[in-house]
Design an enzyme around this catalytic site. Structure first.
Site, PDB file in Angstrom:
ATOM      1  N   ASP A 216      47.806  43.887  38.666  1.00  0.00           N
ATOM      2  CA  ASP A 216      47.754  42.576  39.318  1.00  0.00           C
ATOM      3  C   ASP A 216      49.018  42.479  40.171  1.00  0.00           C
ATOM      4  OD1 ASP A 216      48.063  39.872  40.000  1.00  0.00           O
ATOM      5  OD2 ASP A 216      46.951  39.201  38.234  1.00  0.00           O
TER       6      ASP A 216
ATOM      7  N   ARG B 257      25.133  36.652  49.764  1.00  0.00           N
ATOM      8  CA  ARG B 257      25.800  37.055  48.508  1.00  0.00           C
ATOM      9  C   ARG B 257      26.283  38.508  48.576  1.00  0.00           C
ATOM     10  NH1 ARG B 257      22.676  38.120  44.450  1.00  0.00           N
ATOM     11  NH2 ARG B 257      21.192  36.452  44.899  1.00  0.00           N
TER      12      ARG B 257
HETATM   13  C1  LIG Z   1      49.327  36.720  38.520  1.00  0.00           C
HETATM   14  C2  LIG Z   1      48.051  35.945  38.630  1.00  0.00           C
HETATM   15  N1  LIG Z   1      46.886  36.599  38.569  1.00  0.00           N
HETATM   16  C3  LIG Z   1      45.699  35.938  38.637  1.00  0.00           C
HETATM   17  C4  LIG Z   1      45.661  34.557  38.767  1.00  0.00           C
HETATM   18  C5  LIG Z   1      44.339  33.849  38.834  1.00  0.00           C
HETATM   19  O1  LIG Z   1      44.044  33.521  40.135  1.00  0.00           O
HETATM   20  P1  LIG Z   1      43.109  32.284  40.594  1.00  0.00           P
HETATM   21  O2  LIG Z   1      43.812  31.034  40.177  1.00  0.00           O
HETATM   22  O3  LIG Z   1      42.991  32.494  42.068  1.00  0.00           O
HETATM   23  O4  LIG Z   1      41.813  32.445  39.869  1.00  0.00           O
HETATM   24  C6  LIG Z   1      46.853  33.843  38.834  1.00  0.00           C
HETATM   25  C7  LIG Z   1      46.822  32.372  38.962  1.00  0.00           C
HETATM   26  O5  LIG Z   1      47.837  31.716  38.766  1.00  0.00           O
HETATM   27  C8  LIG Z   1      48.089  34.557  38.773  1.00  0.00           C
HETATM   28  O6  LIG Z   1      49.267  33.924  38.832  1.00  0.00           O
END
Ligand SMILES: Cc1ncc(COP(=O)(O)O)c(C=O)c1O
Length: 350
Positions: free
Chosen positions: A163, A41
């Site tokens: 993000d 972990r």
């Molecule tokens: C821009 C973005 N961030 C985060 C995520 C979440 O990722 P995961 O599906 O790998 O949990 C997504 C999923 O579509 C996404 O498009």
């Protein structure tokens, strides 16, 4: 080393006789005590290879997670009780739903903003503790002025997260703009083959890295060794895949913009994601059911082209047009992609 070379060579065992060229998949829940690994972990040698490769691409230290949303949750968990998070109203709806859930439970306050309105975002930063950015946004394809917003957030004492899933580290490295944390759904372009779920956080701040790793160690939101290995393999070809997908996307955008039956084509000028707006949801539904090559599926970033009308999800906000179709452009021959999309549009709009 230049980026494409680094993508191929980082995260490999040393060039020594009898070393495998590829990092092995280490399947181990525990390690002989006395070293740095200790328990599955906390650490894993296959993760380390992935961390080295993605960390170098983004320019920071990387922490892998079980999924993109596991990484998002771990970051949001850092926000103190009652403190304010600023986030895009059109961020990936899973991230917005996590924030809404925290707000409903009285953990944080959330202010959702239009990230294209830099003045409004800067004003919102004033009493914030965390500023969440996604640029381009999923699925609205909006861009944020990351550098200006980051400066304002830091002046206010807030952390900034980007993000970077849509742009990928090939097209945008937010840490260069002094952002504190970059988050990825490695499920998408990094993995690149729609065969794994994984997330990652990258930072230059050792303290934040230690806090986030501590949270991950505690809650166990860790990836499997096989997923880390697949994601590392995906990183090797990311520059090539993206070059082809982006060229395809740019060509499709040029052709889509000539079609009078398409109300709007949203494309920021880079990347492999396009949002195409049709006059109403019914037409968009017909398109997503009429393609033969494009796969009607959620998720994105694979070698195969996919599409979906985003408002089919109840959680997608009403400010996303009902007729918006999100296209994830793959690496197929662009003529095949165009012929299939054009016939689906013809059948839905004539
Ligand atoms: C821009 C973005 N961030 C985060 C995520 C979440 O990722 P995961 O599906 O790998 O949990 C997504 C999923 O579509 C996404 O498009």
């Amino acid at each position: 080393m230049r980026p494409a070379t680094r993508a191929v060579h980082l995260g490999r065992p040393p060039h020594e006789p009898d070393q495998p060229l590829n990092t092995p998949i280490t399947m181990a829940s525990t390690y002989v005590a006395g070293g740095d690994m200790e328990y599955g972990r906390y650490d894993n040698p296959t993760w380390r290879a992935f961390e080295e490769a993605l960390g170098a691409r983004e320019g920071g230290r990387c922490l892998p997670f079980a999924s993109g949303l596991a990484a998002v949750a771990t970051i949001l968990d850092l926000v103190g009780n009652g403190q304010k998070v600023v986030a895009p109203r059109h961020a990936y709806n899973g991230s917005v739903m996590q924030l809404a859930d925290l707000e409903t439970r009285g953990r944080v306050t959330a202010q959702l903003v239009d990230i294209t309105d830099t003045d409004a975002v800067v004003a919102a930063c004033e009493d914030a503790s965390l500023v969440w950015l996604e640029s381009p946004t999923n699925p609205a394809m909006e861009l944020a002025d990351i550098a200006t917003i980051t400066k304002a957030a830091h002046d206010a004492g807030a952390y900034v997260v980007v993000d970077n899933t849509f742009a990928t580290p090939i097209l945008q490295q937010p840490l260069e703009w002094d952002v504190d944390l970059v988050v990825h759904s490695a499920t998408k372009f990094i993995g690149g083959h729609a065969d794994l779920l994984m997330g990652a956080i990258i930072t230059r701040d050792d303290e934040l890295h230690a806090v986030l790793k501590g949270r991950r160690d505690l809650v166990g939101a860790i990836p499997g060794a096989f997923e880390a290995w697949l994601a590392l393999r995906g990183l090797r070809t990311l520059p090539l895949r993206l070059e082809k997908s982006q060229a395809n996307a740019q060509e499709l955008v040029r052709r889509l913009r000539d079609r009078p039956d398409v109300t709007e084509v949203r494309y920021p000028g880079f990347g492999a994601m396009i949002a195409l707006v049709l006059p109403h949801g019914g037409a968009a539904d017909l398109v997503q059911h009429s393609t033969r090559l494009w796969i009607y599926a959620t998720s994105l970033g694979g070698v195969e082209s996919t599409l979906e009308r985003r408002r089919r999800w109840k959680s997608e906000p009403a400010t996303i047009p009902d007729g918006l179709i999100r296209l994830s452009v793959g690496i197929e021959d662009v003529e095949d992609l165009w012929e299939d999309l054009a016939q689906a549009l013809d059948s839905a709009t004539t």
